[in-house]
Design a protein around this motif. Sequence first.
Motif, PDB file in Angstrom:
ATOM      1  N   ASP A  34      -5.352  -1.314   5.070  1.00  0.00           N
ATOM      2  CA  ASP A  34      -5.675  -2.286   3.971  1.00  0.00           C
ATOM      3  C   ASP A  34      -5.193  -1.705   2.690  1.00  0.00           C
ATOM      4  O   ASP A  34      -4.228  -0.931   2.849  1.00  0.00           O
ATOM      5  CB  ASP A  34      -7.328  -2.204   3.881  1.00  0.00           C
ATOM      6  N   PRO A  77       0.760  -1.044  -0.241  1.00  0.00           N
ATOM      7  CA  PRO A  77      -0.051   0.057  -0.194  1.00  0.00           C
ATOM      8  C   PRO A  77       0.816   1.242   0.049  1.00  0.00           C
ATOM      9  O   PRO A  77       1.893   1.260   0.411  1.00  0.00           O
ATOM     10  CB  PRO A  77      -0.626  -0.230   1.422  1.00  0.00           C
ATOM     11  N   THR A  83      -6.019   2.656   4.633  1.00  0.00           N
ATOM     12  CA  THR A  83      -6.811   2.926   6.044  1.00  0.00           C
ATOM     13  C   THR A  83      -6.522   1.947   6.905  1.00  0.00           C
ATOM     14  O   THR A  83      -6.355   0.697   6.710  1.00  0.00           O
ATOM     15  CB  THR A  83      -8.181   2.980   5.537  1.00  0.00           C
ATOM     16  N   GLY A 117     -14.921   0.809   1.635  1.00  0.00           N
ATOM     17  CA  GLY A 117     -15.682   0.962   0.497  1.00  0.00           C
ATOM     18  C   GLY A 117     -16.682  -0.319   0.309  1.00  0.00           C
ATOM     19  O   GLY A 117     -17.752  -0.141  -0.169  1.00  0.00           O
ATOM     20  N   ASP A 167      -9.540  -4.955  -1.159  1.00  0.00           N
ATOM     21  CA  ASP A 167      -8.428  -3.877  -0.789  1.00  0.00           C
ATOM     22  C   ASP A 167      -8.990  -2.780  -0.143  1.00  0.00           C
ATOM     23  O   ASP A 167      -8.257  -2.139   0.906  1.00  0.00           O
ATOM     24  CB  ASP A 167      -7.955  -3.449  -2.136  1.00  0.00           C
ATOM     25  N   ASP A 168     -10.140  -2.193  -0.574  1.00  0.00           N
ATOM     26  CA  ASP A 168     -10.656  -1.154   0.300  1.00  0.00           C
ATOM     27  C   ASP A 168     -12.029  -1.452   1.015  1.00  0.00           C
ATOM     28  O   ASP A 168     -12.813  -1.768   0.809  1.00  0.00           O
ATOM     29  CB  ASP A 168     -11.419  -0.045  -0.844  1.00  0.00           C
ATOM     30  N   ALA A 218      -6.032   0.309   0.575  1.00  0.00           N
ATOM     31  CA  ALA A 218      -6.293   1.846   0.464  1.00  0.00           C
ATOM     32  C   ALA A 218      -5.414   2.493   1.403  1.00  0.00           C
ATOM     33  O   ALA A 218      -5.506   3.679   1.547  1.00  0.00           O
ATOM     34  CB  ALA A 218      -7.999   2.117   0.352  1.00  0.00           C
ATOM     35  N   GLU A 232     -10.258  10.697   6.164  1.00  0.00           N
ATOM     36  CA  GLU A 232     -10.851  11.426   5.436  1.00  0.00           C
ATOM     37  C   GLU A 232     -10.783  13.021   6.005  1.00  0.00           C
ATOM     38  O   GLU A 232     -10.380  14.178   5.295  1.00  0.00           O
ATOM     39  CB  GLU A 232     -12.203  11.246   4.619  1.00  0.00           C
ATOM     40  N   SER A 288     -12.272   5.111   8.070  1.00  0.00           N
ATOM     41  CA  SER A 288     -12.215   5.824   6.912  1.00  0.00           C
ATOM     42  C   SER A 288     -12.644   7.263   7.124  1.00  0.00           C
ATOM     43  O   SER A 288     -12.082   8.279   6.123  1.00  0.00           O
ATOM     44  CB  SER A 288     -12.930   4.921   5.662  1.00  0.00           C
TER      45      SER A 288
END
Length: 447
Positions: free
Chosen positions: A314, A103, A318, A256, A252-253, A316, A287, A283
Amino acid sequence: MRRWVVRILLVVVMLVLVAGVAGYWYARPLLLTGTGYAAHNACALTHLADRPADEDLPPNPLVPYLRVDTSEDGASASVLGVLARQRAWFVDGVGCTLGDGPPDVGPLTPVEAGEPLPGAATSPTAVDELVAEVFGEVFGDDLDDAARDALGTRAVVVVHRGEVVAERYADGFTETTPQLGWSMSKSVANLLTGTLVLEGLVEPDDAALRPEWTDERGDITVDDLMRGTSGLKWDETYDLGTPITRMLYLEDDMAGYVAGLPLAHTPGNHQQYSSGSTNLLCSVLAERAGGGADLPRRKLFAPLGLASAVWEVDGAGTPVCSSYLWATPRDWATIGQFVLQDGVWDGERLLPEGWLRNSTTVEPVDSTEEAGYAAGWWVNRDADGAAIDQRLPVDTVRALGHDGQRLYIVPSAELVVVRMGFSPGVGGDELRTDQLVKEFVAELAGR
């Protein structure tokens, strides 16, 4: 006739091959869950805990067929060395991540070890003989070898009034061995949230958390994500192919994936334990504050001096706030002491005043599956204020994790107790930790 026999045999072989390929692709998500667990586990044990890569695999019929390889930059796992290969990548400071490549985590805040909790006791000789006996029982001293191995206790640390009064480690483990907290991470995610609330970057009642949530999901709040009242459809069963294992080992995310789930309940009405909600929470924090992978290091690890702490991320980038926080037992005890001190460390307030009181108070909901679950913490008072477990003081607060991870905080006794281990299938009274806490509360009450 021979020609027809050959043709029939060829057709049979083709049908077998097609059935085999179809069967593999049908089972592939389940196999990837198993190889994902094995790859991540091997990577973390090798690079974070300096332990053998083949340990800590849960009882599962797939385990004998797994083939695991480790390297300087991670580990991989497959079925029989060929099928469903998964790869975990090691990045210094954020541990291991499944995916096609490491990552992108950006710069990371250096974390220097803080002043250690005072006191040291490699055996519980500092306390009453009766308590010492119970301490030994938590390690299974009274059990045969097989039962002791099944109990799986690896570390216990007891802190009273900020001083370590007893600690003990299983063979192969020391006070410097990082151990995975699993869902104890959720409780620390609550602390991380509090640091951002103190800065005004987020509020518990913030809603409209994802741009794609243009339906009722837009009513989900930060507090809902901490308390398990988001209403998103979820299944926390640790089994092949369930949402929790899909999230951890196939996505992966992770946030999401969870954000795309439908509602099963109106937000705020029904409480259901959900690792997905906690990963969504982090997450949102990433952000709002930026620097997702670095966020725990910047806001918690560095201020508390938790040099051993690693929160894995992960694909992403995060932090996997539901599950993947590693730390030594003493650093887990430091987290407990931080809570006992109401979010103040070295004279500095890191959490809003009243944050922990609110976070450890059960809010009434229309229905719940989790008696005693507050905002990431398990407490001993229900929504009406009544004690849930009569053996423990009513103000007991706990962080609980998979395979028997336990952190107890008892404000009225100025007590913190940490228990770490690998105890698949062992829970509740079998861990013997509640009894240990009860005995220490009684012994130390007059000191």
